[in-house]
Design an enzyme around this catalytic site. Structure first.
Site, PDB file in Angstrom:
ATOM      1  N   GLU A  34      36.720  45.152  35.184  1.00 49.68           N
ATOM      2  CA  GLU A  34      36.199  44.293  36.249  1.00 49.68           C
ATOM      3  C   GLU A  34      35.134  45.002  37.082  1.00 49.68           C
ATOM      4  O   GLU A  34      35.169  44.980  38.310  1.00 49.68           O
ATOM      5  CB  GLU A  34      37.350  43.793  37.147  1.00 49.68           C
ATOM      6  CG  GLU A  34      38.351  42.946  36.386  1.00 49.68           C
ATOM      7  CD  GLU A  34      39.395  42.267  37.259  1.00 49.68           C
ATOM      8  OE1 GLU A  34      39.804  42.874  38.263  1.00 49.68           O
ATOM      9  OE2 GLU A  34      39.791  41.141  36.910  1.00 49.68           O
ATOM     10  N   ASP A  88      47.315  38.640  32.706  1.00 45.86           N
ATOM     11  CA  ASP A  88      47.168  39.092  34.099  1.00 45.86           C
ATOM     12  C   ASP A  88      48.247  38.529  35.016  1.00 45.86           C
ATOM     13  O   ASP A  88      47.973  37.598  35.770  1.00 45.86           O
ATOM     14  CB  ASP A  88      45.781  38.673  34.632  1.00 45.86           C
ATOM     15  CG  ASP A  88      45.467  39.336  35.973  1.00 45.86           C
ATOM     16  OD1 ASP A  88      46.225  40.227  36.371  1.00 45.86           O
ATOM     17  OD2 ASP A  88      44.467  38.955  36.600  1.00 45.86           O
ATOM     18  N   GLU A 110      50.129  36.567  43.649  1.00 47.40           N
ATOM     19  CA  GLU A 110      48.755  36.105  43.442  1.00 47.40           C
ATOM     20  C   GLU A 110      48.702  34.806  42.641  1.00 47.40           C
ATOM     21  O   GLU A 110      47.935  33.909  42.966  1.00 47.40           O
ATOM     22  CB  GLU A 110      47.968  37.202  42.708  1.00 47.40           C
ATOM     23  CG  GLU A 110      46.580  36.756  42.271  1.00 47.40           C
ATOM     24  CD  GLU A 110      45.838  37.825  41.460  1.00 47.40           C
ATOM     25  OE1 GLU A 110      46.371  38.943  41.291  1.00 47.40           O
ATOM     26  OE2 GLU A 110      44.721  37.528  41.005  1.00 47.40           O
TER      27      GLU A 110
HETATM   28  C1  GCV Z   1      42.705  44.649  42.024  1.00 44.25           C
HETATM   29  C2  GCV Z   1      43.430  40.562  38.839  1.00 44.25           C
HETATM   30  C3  GCV Z   1      43.247  40.285  40.303  1.00 44.25           C
HETATM   31  C4  GCV Z   1      42.306  41.287  40.946  1.00 44.25           C
HETATM   32  C5  GCV Z   1      42.858  42.686  40.670  1.00 44.25           C
HETATM   33  C6  GCV Z   1      42.944  42.872  39.157  1.00 44.25           C
HETATM   34  C7  GCV Z   1      43.542  44.207  38.773  1.00 44.25           C
HETATM   35  O1  GCV Z   1      42.247  40.282  38.145  1.00 44.25           O
HETATM   36  O2  GCV Z   1      42.778  38.990  40.475  1.00 44.25           O
HETATM   37  O3  GCV Z   1      42.238  41.020  42.326  1.00 44.25           O
HETATM   38  O4  GCV Z   1      42.050  43.672  41.245  1.00 44.25           O
HETATM   39  O5  GCV Z   1      43.793  41.879  38.623  1.00 44.25           O
HETATM   40  O6  GCV Z   1      44.719  44.226  38.494  1.00 44.25           O
HETATM   41  O7  GCV Z   1      42.840  45.197  38.761  1.00 44.25           O
END
Ligand code: GCV
Length: 755
Positions: free
Chosen positions: A332, A405, A433
């Site tokens: 990411e 995820d 989340e």
């Molecule tokens: C910390 C998901 C979440 C992100 C998070 C990512 C990760 O994509 O939406 O906010 O980033 O996981 O675990 O690194």
């Protein structure tokens, strides 16, 4: 005991006793609203017969640590900052609350019902008992009913002070949950070595995916001001066996590694140490450039290696028991070794080499995606399996529970069982989340349990994920389990009363991954609310059904990632316009006029082949795949008949509807429990359940409205149609980016569909 020891013992006991009396005589503080701040460590006054029974067992508190000679003859006393001191005050605090008064302190067993606690080194009486302490290691404990000099006594012993502290919490838990304590023979030790909370806390005080207010860490006031909550947090962690905390977000700022911040981190570490909690930091891979002034962060560049070594040496000068680094790299948009044509192993090893002389570890995350064109679920396995055995001995690979995820339900990640030569640790999300943030009641124990009990078949039947991560399957030298924390500065810590249970169950399962989620829920309910069976039964039943309810109203039958983009809140199964294909819910549902679901069998992405052959065969076959994973692995025609005899379309609609019904049932159940709960917490849960029911309907209706445009089938008889049109649902935007720190703008309220 020599006379010097006797004098010290008496003085020590007298001081402690005096302190207790002073505390008890202090004016009663104005009563606070029951806001949940006390978590599960409430210690309310017990009723009879419990109080008398426990008083008999704890008639006397033997302050052994201050007064007994060791077996070797030299006295060991607890230093003011040792976990033993914390253990002693916790015992006094717990017994004072539960029994109405702390038992008198003594320096030896002078009457029956004595409670002794300490290590064999600190306490000769304990050494004499020859307890089976060898088997419980550094952090475990033995609690045993014994006879000392003809008098009944209970010993709480560990090999170390922190072991004693864990034992004290266990003993108090028995009292809190009304368990018999007169014939105890308990030995307990953690099955997993690193039991860590990952805080996604940013240095500006925000928390990524946090729904409990701002960050607990007040960086501006540290190191000078130590908020009392730091100790309260550490105490709560210790009470459930958590022994590590990563303070900052994996989307890390390199500034955390600068000296001013390290000094602040050291101050926190000083508080946490007393509770057996080690501090770790998320390290930004490009820190050598950003704060080190180097031109590169190439892990094979000698200057970069030297920079990390000297940075780590600096950290250990400030924090001698620093735990190590957590790293999100080439994921990411985060920097990583692949930026220099190097592998994840090259990247992890440069940090590992710097940490090794100090005993620190690297937790290297396997959450990578974006390169796999055909299926995001494949990428981590494809990237990491070839690296098995190439990591240094102090590296753990941190793998999310499922391959996508943190979804409400995913099959277990295929990396569990596929890395025999690299310690794989599991990462779960405690913060919700993807499960409705703080207002939706979803007890995550069943989710964690489901993954831990999944059989990878890596070494034949019984090769559960629990056995992978506890190291017993492959003989890993280090083991770990991490939970993304749901903790913030809200008075109730976690944003809702019931979310405290998710922090709790994480700790308890990390200690013993074969424990039952239901038993842990019951323990938590008894400690947090009430021991009354009329309350415990319905409350535990609600909790145990709650996660499945969320699965049903959000992503039934193996669907995943149907949440609105960015916020991950509310339904968005129609979303298709994000720049990255796998940020779009349509990428995951693949719904069209023929059917729905992601074909991950040989005719599709063949991600299923990443599992052991027996599991792969089971998941590949439409007739043997568990229906809970059906649409995860298969693209299924709308008219396909499920085991119920109903078509997939009908079954999908019924699952969504059932999810809403379950929330309604939870509301009804809760409404009957008012007399067992204080009004404040009762009202908060009531309000949140109302939000949850409204939003469960939103999820159901919006999902059905969208999928019906593709299935073109009627709803099963008697099932209510969506309350609004698809266009109206598509126009809904969630008016907040709470917990989400990207630049995505929030849309404007008000919201006509979900008022
Ligand atoms: C910390 C998901 C979440 C992100 C998070 C990512 C990760 O994509 O939406 O906010 O980033 O996981 O675990 O690194």
């Amino acid at each position: 005991m020599n006379s010097h020891c006797v004098v010290r013992a008496r003085v020590g006991s007298a001081i402690l006793w005096l302190a207790l009396l002073v505390a008890l005589a202090a004016p009663v503080a104005p009563s606070r609203a029951e806001d949940g701040h006390q978590l599960w460590l409430r210690y309310p006054r017990l009723e009879e017969p419990w109080r008398s029974e426990y008083r008999a067992v704890a008639a006397q508190l033997v302050a052994c640590p201050t007064g007994q000679t060791t077996a070797a003859g030299s006295e060991q006393s607890a230093t003011p900052s040792s976990p033993l001191v914390v253990a002693r005050s916790e015992l006094a605090r717990g017994l004072t609350g539960l029994l109405g008064a702390s038992p008198p302190l003594a320096s030896g067993v002078t009457e029956g019902g004595a409670l002794l606690f300490g290590t064999p080194r600190s306490c000769a009486l304990i050494a004499q008992e020859r307890l089976p302490l060898r088997a419980v290691g550094r952090e475990g404990y033995v609690i045993r009913s014994v006879v000392v000099r003809g008098r009944a006594a209970t010993v709480i012993a560990g090999n170390t002070d922190v072991g004693v502290l864990h034992g004290v919490f266990h003993f108090l838990r028995l009292l809190q949950t009304h368990r018999p304590v007169d014939h105890l023979d308990i030995s307990s030790s953690p099955r997993i070595e690193l039991r860590v909370l990952d805080h996604w806390d940013n240095l500006d005080g925000s928390v990524e995916r946090g729904y409990a207010g701002a960050s607990l860490w007040d960086w501006k006031k540290l190191p000078d001001h130590l908020d009392p909550r730091y100790a309260e947090y550490a105490r709560a962690c210790a009470s459930i066996g958590i022994n590590g905390t990563v303070l900052n977000n994996v989307n890390a700022s390199a500034r955390i590694l600068t000296r001013p911040y390290l000094v602040k981190v050291a101050a926190l570490a000083g508080v946490f140490r007393r509770y057996g909690l080690k501090v770790y930091l998320s390290a930004r891979f490009s820190a050598p450039i950003e704060i080190g002034g180097l031109k590169s962060a190439d892990p094979l560049d000698p200057a970069v290696r030297a920079w990390w070594r000297s940075k780590v040496d600096e950290i250990y000068r400030l924090i001698p028991d620093f735990g190590g680094f957590l790293v999100k790299a080439n994921s990411e948009g985060q920097p990583g070794p692949q930026d220099y044509g190097r592998t994840h192993a090259d990247g992890a090893n440069v940090l590992a080499d710097a940490l090794a002389p100090h005993g620190g570890v690297v937790m290297w995350r396997a959450f990578v995606y974006g390169r796999s064109k055909e299926d995001r679920a494949r990428q981590a396995y494809d990237e990491f399996v070839p690296l098995d055995g190439k990591f240094r001995a102090n590296v753990l690979l941190q793998v999310k529970h499922g391959p996508i995820d943190f979804q409400p339900r995913e099959p277990f990640h295929p990396l569990f069982g596929a890395m025999p030569h690299t310690p794989v640790m599991m990462e779960v999300e405690i913060t919700k989340e993807y499960l409705g943030f703080a207002t939706h009641l979803a007890y995550l124990g069943p989710l964690y349990e489901e993954v831990l009990r999944s059989d990878t078949y890596a070494r034949g039947r019984g090769s559960t994920v629990a056995r992978v991560i506890d190291g017993s399957l492959f003989g890993y030298p280090i083991t770990g389990m991490a939970g993304v924390a749901n903790i913030g500065a809200d008075r109730n810590w976690t944003g809702s009363q019931f979310d405290q249970a998710n922090w709790y169950v994480f700790g308890r399962l990390a200690w013993e991954p074969t424990s039952s989620a239901a038993a842990i829920a019951e323990e938590w309910v008894r400690m947090t609310f009430s021991n009354d069976p009329q309350f415990v039964g319905p409350a535990v039943a609600m909790m145990m059904r709650s996660r499945e309810a969320v699965v049903d109203y959000m992503t039934p039958l193996g669907l995943a990632h149907q949440m609105a983009s960015g916020t991950h809140y509310g339904p968005g199964p129609w979303v298709h316009d994000n720049p990255e294909p796998d940020w779009n819910p349509v990428y995951y549902n693949r719904a069209d006029s023929d059917g729905i679901g992601f074909d991950r069998t040989a005719s599709g992405s063949n991600a299923v082949a990443q599992y052991a052959p027996l599991i792969a065969a089971r998941f590949s076959n439409l007739t043997t795949v568990p229906e809970r994973y059906l649409l995860w692995f298969h693209h299924v025609p709308w008219d396909y008949r499920l085991s119920s005899g109903r078509t997939l379309w009908d079954e999908l609609v019924l699952h969504y509807t059932h999810g809403v019904d379950e929330v309604r049932a939870m509301r009804t159940a809760w409404s009957g429990l008012a007399s067992y709960v204080d009004p404040e917490r009762f009202a908060e849960v009531t309000r949140f359940l109302a939000i949850q029911e409204r939003e469960a309907r939103w999820w159901r209706d919006a999902s059905i409205a969208y999928f019906q445009t593709l299935s073109k089938r009627p709803l099963p008889p008697g099932v209510a149609p969506p309350a609004h049109t698809l266009a109206e649902y598509e126009a809904v935007c969630f008016p907040s980016t709470e917990g989400y720190t990207s630049k995505t703008p929030a849309c404007a309220p008000p919201n006509p569909v979900i008022p």
